[in-house]
Design an enzyme around this catalytic site. Structure first.
Site, PDB file in Angstrom:
ATOM      1  N   ARG A  95      28.702 -14.976 -15.805  1.00  0.00           N
ATOM      2  CA  ARG A  95      28.477 -15.467 -16.073  1.00  0.00           C
ATOM      3  C   ARG A  95      25.981 -16.813 -16.022  1.00  0.00           C
ATOM      4  NH1 ARG A  95      26.429 -20.295 -14.320  1.00  0.00           N
ATOM      5  NH2 ARG A  95      28.170 -19.675 -12.661  1.00  0.00           N
ATOM      6  N   SER A  96      26.692 -16.315 -14.720  1.00  0.00           N
ATOM      7  CA  SER A  96      25.096 -16.203 -14.384  1.00  0.00           C
ATOM      8  C   SER A  96      23.756 -15.413 -14.530  1.00  0.00           C
ATOM      9  CB  SER A  96      25.119 -16.139 -12.333  1.00  0.00           C
ATOM     10  OG  SER A  96      25.515 -17.004 -11.127  1.00  0.00           O
ATOM     11  N   GLY A 142      15.167 -26.269  -1.001  1.00  0.00           N
ATOM     12  CA  GLY A 142      15.666 -25.759  -1.780  1.00  0.00           C
ATOM     13  C   GLY A 142      16.110 -27.236  -2.808  1.00  0.00           C
ATOM     14  N   GLU A 370      22.131 -24.985  -8.942  1.00  0.00           N
ATOM     15  CA  GLU A 370      21.831 -25.665 -10.193  1.00  0.00           C
ATOM     16  C   GLU A 370      22.152 -27.156  -9.926  1.00  0.00           C
ATOM     17  OE1 GLU A 370      20.656 -25.573 -12.469  1.00  0.00           O
ATOM     18  OE2 GLU A 370      20.413 -23.286 -13.335  1.00  0.00           O
TER      19      GLU A 370
HETATM   20  P1  TGC Z   1      11.797 -37.338  -9.828  1.00  0.00           P
HETATM   21  O1  TGC Z   1      10.895 -37.879  -9.667  1.00  0.00           O
HETATM   22  O2  TGC Z   1      13.214 -37.775  -9.546  1.00  0.00           O
HETATM   23  O3  TGC Z   1      11.677 -36.213 -10.846  1.00  0.00           O
HETATM   24  C1  TGC Z   1      10.804 -35.262 -11.444  1.00  0.00           C
HETATM   25  C2  TGC Z   1      10.546 -35.775 -13.162  1.00  0.00           C
HETATM   26  O4  TGC Z   1      11.112 -34.989 -13.087  1.00  0.00           O
HETATM   27  C3  TGC Z   1      12.319 -35.980 -14.124  1.00  0.00           C
HETATM   28  N1  TGC Z   1      13.606 -35.227 -13.986  1.00  0.00           N
HETATM   29  C4  TGC Z   1      14.445 -34.069 -14.596  1.00  0.00           C
HETATM   30  N2  TGC Z   1      13.616 -34.433 -16.649  1.00  0.00           N
HETATM   31  C5  TGC Z   1      14.156 -33.426 -17.073  1.00  0.00           C
HETATM   32  N3  TGC Z   1      16.097 -32.673 -16.666  1.00  0.00           N
HETATM   33  C6  TGC Z   1      16.426 -33.570 -15.231  1.00  0.00           C
HETATM   34  N4  TGC Z   1      17.740 -32.886 -15.030  1.00  0.00           N
HETATM   35  C7  TGC Z   1      15.625 -34.239 -14.723  1.00  0.00           C
HETATM   36  N5  TGC Z   1      15.557 -34.438 -13.666  1.00  0.00           N
HETATM   37  C8  TGC Z   1      14.436 -35.189 -13.186  1.00  0.00           C
HETATM   38  C9  TGC Z   1      12.146 -36.971 -13.821  1.00  0.00           C
HETATM   39  O5  TGC Z   1      12.418 -37.953 -15.045  1.00  0.00           O
HETATM   40  C10 TGC Z   1      10.649 -37.106 -13.389  1.00  0.00           C
HETATM   41  O6  TGC Z   1       9.655 -37.290 -14.981  1.00  0.00           O
HETATM   42  P2  TGC Z   1       8.639 -37.895 -15.072  1.00  0.00           P
HETATM   43  O7  TGC Z   1       7.736 -37.846 -16.125  1.00  0.00           O
HETATM   44  O8  TGC Z   1       8.399 -39.088 -14.245  1.00  0.00           O
HETATM   45  O9  TGC Z   1       7.543 -37.468 -13.479  1.00  0.00           O
HETATM   46  O10 TGC Z   1      11.906 -35.883  -8.234  1.00  0.00           O
HETATM   47  P3  TGC Z   1      12.404 -35.921  -7.161  1.00  0.00           P
HETATM   48  O11 TGC Z   1      11.204 -34.797  -6.756  1.00  0.00           O
HETATM   49  O12 TGC Z   1      12.632 -37.018  -6.489  1.00  0.00           O
HETATM   50  O13 TGC Z   1      13.512 -34.803  -7.152  1.00  0.00           O
HETATM   51  C11 TGC Z   1      14.630 -35.036  -7.632  1.00  0.00           C
HETATM   52  C12 TGC Z   1      15.696 -34.135  -7.648  1.00  0.00           C
HETATM   53  C13 TGC Z   1      16.523 -34.054  -6.142  1.00  0.00           C
HETATM   54  C14 TGC Z   1      17.467 -34.970  -8.351  1.00  0.00           C
HETATM   55  C15 TGC Z   1      15.366 -32.928  -8.139  1.00  0.00           C
HETATM   56  O14 TGC Z   1      14.508 -32.021  -7.694  1.00  0.00           O
HETATM   57  C16 TGC Z   1      17.028 -32.147  -8.497  1.00  0.00           C
HETATM   58  O15 TGC Z   1      17.494 -31.864  -9.193  1.00  0.00           O
HETATM   59  N6  TGC Z   1      16.555 -31.124  -6.883  1.00  0.00           N
HETATM   60  C17 TGC Z   1      17.941 -29.334  -6.896  1.00  0.00           C
HETATM   61  C18 TGC Z   1      17.182 -28.257  -7.545  1.00  0.00           C
HETATM   62  C19 TGC Z   1      18.260 -27.941  -7.859  1.00  0.00           C
HETATM   63  O16 TGC Z   1      18.890 -27.855  -8.447  1.00  0.00           O
HETATM   64  N7  TGC Z   1      17.600 -26.191  -7.728  1.00  0.00           N
HETATM   65  C20 TGC Z   1      18.603 -25.245  -9.129  1.00  0.00           C
HETATM   66  C21 TGC Z   1      17.377 -24.469  -8.538  1.00  0.00           C
HETATM   67  S1  TGC Z   1      17.660 -23.030  -9.687  1.00  0.00           S
HETATM   68  C22 TGC Z   1      19.957 -22.193  -9.632  1.00  0.00           C
HETATM   69  O17 TGC Z   1      19.833 -22.698  -8.424  1.00  0.00           O
HETATM   70  C23 TGC Z   1      19.419 -21.448 -10.355  1.00  0.00           C
HETATM   71  S2  TGC Z   1      21.180 -20.845  -9.732  1.00  0.00           S
HETATM   72  C24 TGC Z   1      21.782 -20.262 -11.918  1.00  0.00           C
HETATM   73  C25 TGC Z   1      22.325 -19.336 -11.680  1.00  0.00           C
HETATM   74  O18 TGC Z   1      22.884 -17.717 -11.094  1.00  0.00           O
HETATM   75  O19 TGC Z   1      23.704 -19.084 -12.628  1.00  0.00           O
HETATM   76  P1  FAD Z   2      19.301 -27.452   1.205  1.00  0.00           P
HETATM   77  O1  FAD Z   2      19.224 -28.192   0.330  1.00  0.00           O
HETATM   78  O2  FAD Z   2      18.804 -27.202   2.249  1.00  0.00           O
HETATM   79  O3  FAD Z   2      20.728 -28.391   0.763  1.00  0.00           O
HETATM   80  C1  FAD Z   2      21.553 -28.133   2.224  1.00  0.00           C
HETATM   81  C2  FAD Z   2      22.621 -28.910   2.340  1.00  0.00           C
HETATM   82  O4  FAD Z   2      21.909 -30.704   2.915  1.00  0.00           O
HETATM   83  C3  FAD Z   2      23.735 -29.701   1.023  1.00  0.00           C
HETATM   84  O5  FAD Z   2      25.110 -29.513   1.224  1.00  0.00           O
HETATM   85  C4  FAD Z   2      23.064 -30.641   0.444  1.00  0.00           C
HETATM   86  O6  FAD Z   2      23.538 -30.961  -0.017  1.00  0.00           O
HETATM   87  C5  FAD Z   2      22.478 -31.625   2.289  1.00  0.00           C
HETATM   88  N1  FAD Z   2      21.576 -32.328   0.934  1.00  0.00           N
HETATM   89  C6  FAD Z   2      19.955 -32.399   1.156  1.00  0.00           C
HETATM   90  N2  FAD Z   2      19.459 -33.162   0.689  1.00  0.00           N
HETATM   91  C7  FAD Z   2      19.873 -34.013   0.753  1.00  0.00           C
HETATM   92  C8  FAD Z   2      19.812 -35.365   0.940  1.00  0.00           C
HETATM   93  N3  FAD Z   2      19.302 -35.533  -0.257  1.00  0.00           N
HETATM   94  N4  FAD Z   2      21.105 -36.350   0.727  1.00  0.00           N
HETATM   95  C9  FAD Z   2      22.169 -36.150   1.962  1.00  0.00           C
HETATM   96  N5  FAD Z   2      22.767 -34.459   1.218  1.00  0.00           N
HETATM   97  C10 FAD Z   2      21.488 -33.377   0.987  1.00  0.00           C
HETATM   98  N6  FAD Z   2      17.494 -20.912  -7.139  1.00  0.00           N
HETATM   99  C11 FAD Z   2      16.696 -20.511  -8.307  1.00  0.00           C
HETATM  100  O7  FAD Z   2      15.179 -21.368  -8.291  1.00  0.00           O
HETATM  101  N7  FAD Z   2      17.240 -19.335  -8.713  1.00  0.00           N
HETATM  102  C12 FAD Z   2      18.464 -19.263  -8.790  1.00  0.00           C
HETATM  103  O8  FAD Z   2      18.511 -18.040  -9.760  1.00  0.00           O
HETATM  104  C13 FAD Z   2      19.304 -19.022  -7.524  1.00  0.00           C
HETATM  105  N8  FAD Z   2      20.066 -18.575  -8.127  1.00  0.00           N
HETATM  106  C14 FAD Z   2      20.973 -18.827  -6.892  1.00  0.00           C
HETATM  107  C15 FAD Z   2      21.846 -17.826  -7.142  1.00  0.00           C
HETATM  108  C16 FAD Z   2      23.027 -18.062  -5.569  1.00  0.00           C
HETATM  109  C17 FAD Z   2      24.073 -16.924  -5.335  1.00  0.00           C
HETATM  110  C18 FAD Z   2      22.860 -18.886  -4.390  1.00  0.00           C
HETATM  111  C19 FAD Z   2      23.582 -19.319  -3.461  1.00  0.00           C
HETATM  112  C20 FAD Z   2      21.702 -19.923  -5.349  1.00  0.00           C
HETATM  113  C21 FAD Z   2      20.758 -19.502  -6.013  1.00  0.00           C
HETATM  114  N9  FAD Z   2      19.610 -20.765  -5.780  1.00  0.00           N
HETATM  115  C22 FAD Z   2      18.529 -20.443  -7.063  1.00  0.00           C
HETATM  116  C23 FAD Z   2      19.070 -21.506  -5.151  1.00  0.00           C
HETATM  117  C24 FAD Z   2      19.653 -22.434  -5.627  1.00  0.00           C
HETATM  118  O9  FAD Z   2      19.475 -23.302  -6.148  1.00  0.00           O
HETATM  119  C25 FAD Z   2      19.589 -23.219  -3.842  1.00  0.00           C
HETATM  120  O10 FAD Z   2      20.480 -23.009  -2.771  1.00  0.00           O
HETATM  121  C26 FAD Z   2      20.374 -24.910  -3.887  1.00  0.00           C
HETATM  122  O11 FAD Z   2      19.501 -25.757  -4.844  1.00  0.00           O
HETATM  123  C27 FAD Z   2      20.610 -25.760  -2.201  1.00  0.00           C
HETATM  124  O12 FAD Z   2      19.034 -25.473  -1.438  1.00  0.00           O
HETATM  125  P2  FAD Z   2      19.338 -25.143   0.079  1.00  0.00           P
HETATM  126  O13 FAD Z   2      20.426 -23.943  -1.087  1.00  0.00           O
HETATM  127  O14 FAD Z   2      18.331 -25.161   0.452  1.00  0.00           O
HETATM  128  O15 FAD Z   2      20.296 -26.504   0.677  1.00  0.00           O
END
Ligand code: TGC
Ligand code: FAD
Length: 391
Positions: A95-96, A142, A370
């Site tokens: 799925r990933s 992250g 995510e």
């Molecule tokens: P913040 O100021 O809240 O937002 C910046 C701008 O983005 C807008 N926005 C969104 N738009 C669409 N969808 C969303 N989910 C959105 N969330 C926010 C927001 O309205 C703003 O717009 P504008 O017009 O004002 O500029 O940004 P922040 O820096 O305070 O961060 C917010 C936070 C912490 C929620 C965000 O950075 C976050 O979601 N952090 C988590 C990072 C994350 O999910 N990483 C995932 C990496 S990819 C991955 O993990 C792939 S795994 C895939 C797999 O194998 O299946």
């Molecule tokens: P951190 O951000 O360091 O977080 C560590 C801990 O601190 C967590 O428990 C978190 O919830 C907590 N924490 C952080 N900030 C706060 C806060 N403000 N308040 C309270 N608690 C907080 N990323 C991509 O870009 N592309 C990919 O394809 C992708 N694939 C992945 C595949 C796998 C198998 C894995 C494990 C990860 C993947 N990721 C990918 C990365 C993933 O999105 C990150 O691991 C995730 O966003 C968390 O970041 P981190 O691991 O650096 O943890």
């Protein structure tokens, strides 16, 4: 194991169109025939079954909700969710692969790319002729991607990319990476298409994972990597662009988690009705029935969340916080279900002869990627209180 017939306590099938049911069933059959027989072995050997990429593409699951004019299936959001649910019933790693290819590579090219980029990449990615990855996370950033260190500096002919990304699904096997970097234009974050073989670009694989072992996870390293001007995503701008991609992927994951939970639940139910202790099936003991009652209730609630979210998405009304609620709830639900099911199988629960421990281990990653469970808690908290608690 008996043939999987679905988990549907609330007649949720009756809310689906015939086309949606047929789409789900075709993927369900594929998962039974092609994924389940090989996946445990892949997991043990830490091997992504690359031989399934073309068959998955032929099934139409790659970028399935994007339009047909780019070679995609043009499915509605609910049909797409059901596809993802079935794939994760097989394995979160498969799925990933599909989530990243569709929501994190094809979607940004579709949403932020030029017409030329769309024509060049989308049909090839839909056909599985090319594999893609999405680089947002960095070793030191992250949950907080806005702090990213990867930089793109303007040059005469395009851009010079320097930095690194961590934990990138599909990285090492990708032909193309969608990479997010801060530009020297006011630090604005832009998306870049980085092609395999570009000098200065490497993608070493991350080993020794105890989770998502049937999936490739990598680092991406950029060292004075020259990106031609035609490879910037022209309509990307700001952190909002990658976050929009995450909204697509998180929506899919909310369905995928239901699939993983269903696989565990189905396995445990079959086991409990057959396993005899103290002269009766363990399913007849009240303590085990309480577990099944809790699990079917939680699975049903998760199904309703994702279904309604999908219907909202089809009307373009789903908000990021609603997506967070479904991702957060459903992944946590699936992890709890997997752990409960593990206990029902006793010692067999830890065996690779059953899929439960594999799903439980996979879900540990799904809980973190995510957006971690905590981050989604804060996104919902910010929505309901109007106060951001991230920083
Ligand atoms: P913040 O100021 O809240 O937002 C910046 C701008 O983005 C807008 N926005 C969104 N738009 C669409 N969808 C969303 N989910 C959105 N969330 C926010 C927001 O309205 C703003 O717009 P504008 O017009 O004002 O500029 O940004 P922040 O820096 O305070 O961060 C917010 C936070 C912490 C929620 C965000 O950075 C976050 O979601 N952090 C988590 C990072 C994350 O999910 N990483 C995932 C990496 S990819 C991955 O993990 C792939 S795994 C895939 C797999 O194998 O299946
Ligand atoms: P951190 O951000 O360091 O977080 C560590 C801990 O601190 C967590 O428990 C978190 O919830 C907590 N924490 C952080 N900030 C706060 C806060 N403000 N308040 C309270 N608690 C907080 N990323 C991509 O870009 N592309 C990919 O394809 C992708 N694939 C992945 C595949 C796998 C198998 C894995 C494990 C990860 C993947 N990721 C990918 C990365 C993933 O999105 C990150 O691991 C995730 O966003 C968390 O970041 P981190 O691991 O650096 O943890």
């Amino acid at each position: 194991m008996g043939k999987f017939k679905g988990v549907d306590f609330y007649a949720i099938d009756s809310f689906l169109s015939e086309e949606e049911r047929l789409t789900r069933d075709s993927v369900r059959d594929f998962v039974e025939e092609r994924i389940i027989p090989i996946i445990e072995d892949c997991y043990e050997k830490a091997r992504f079954p690359e031989e399934l990429v073309k068959p998955l593409a032929d099934l139409g699951v790659l970028g399935a909700s994007l339009p047909t004019e780019y070679g995609c299936a043009g499915l509605g959001s609910v049909a797409y969710g059901l596809v993802i649910q079935e794939l994760e019933r097989g394995d979160s790693g498969i799925r990933s692969f599909a989530s990243v290819q569709g929501s994190l590579v094809m979607y940004p090219i579709y949403a932020f790319g030029s017409e030329e980029q769309k024509r060049k990449w989308l049909p090839a990615l839909a056909k599985g002729d090319k594999i893609g990855c999405f680089g947002l996370t960095e070793p030191d950033f992250g949950s907080n991607p806005s702090g990213m260190m990867t930089r793109a500096k303007r040059t005469k002919n395009g851009w010079l990319l320097n930095g690194s990304k961590a934990w990138i699904t599909n990285g090492t096997i990708s032909d193309v990476a969608v990479v997010w970097a801060k530009t020297d234009e006011n630090d604005k974050i832009r998306g870049f298409i980085v092609e395999k073989g570009t000098p200065g670009f490497t993608a070493p694989e991350i080993h020794r994972k105890h989770s998502l072992r049937a999936s490739v996870t990598s680092e991406l390293v950029f060292s004075d990597c020259e990106i031609p001007e035609e490879n910037i995503l022209p309509y990307s701008g700001g952190l909002k662009s990658p976050l929009m991609c995450l909204s697509q992927a998180r929506y899919g994951i909310s369905w995928g988690a239901i699939g993983a939970a269903m696989a565990c639940y189905h396995t445990a139910l079959e086991y409990a009705t057959g396993r005899v202790q103290f002269d009766r099936p363990i399913a007849g003991f009240q303590l085990q029935q309480a577990k099944f009652a809790d699990m079917i209730t939680e699975i049903t609630k998760a199904q309703l969340l994702s279904l309604q979210l999908g219907r909202l998405k089809e009307q373009d009304k789903a908000t990021p916080a609603q997506v967070s609620m479904a991702k957060r709830n459903n992944v946590d639900m699936a992890l709890q279900v997997a752990r409960q099911c593990r206990t029902i199988l006793g010692a067999n629960g830890i065996s690779g002869d059953y899929p439960i421990m594999r799903h439980a281990n996979n879900l540990e990653s799904v809980y973190t990627y995510e957006g971690t469970h905590d981050i989604h808690t804060l996104i919902i908290g910010a929505e309901v209180t109007g106060i951001q608690a991230f920083k």
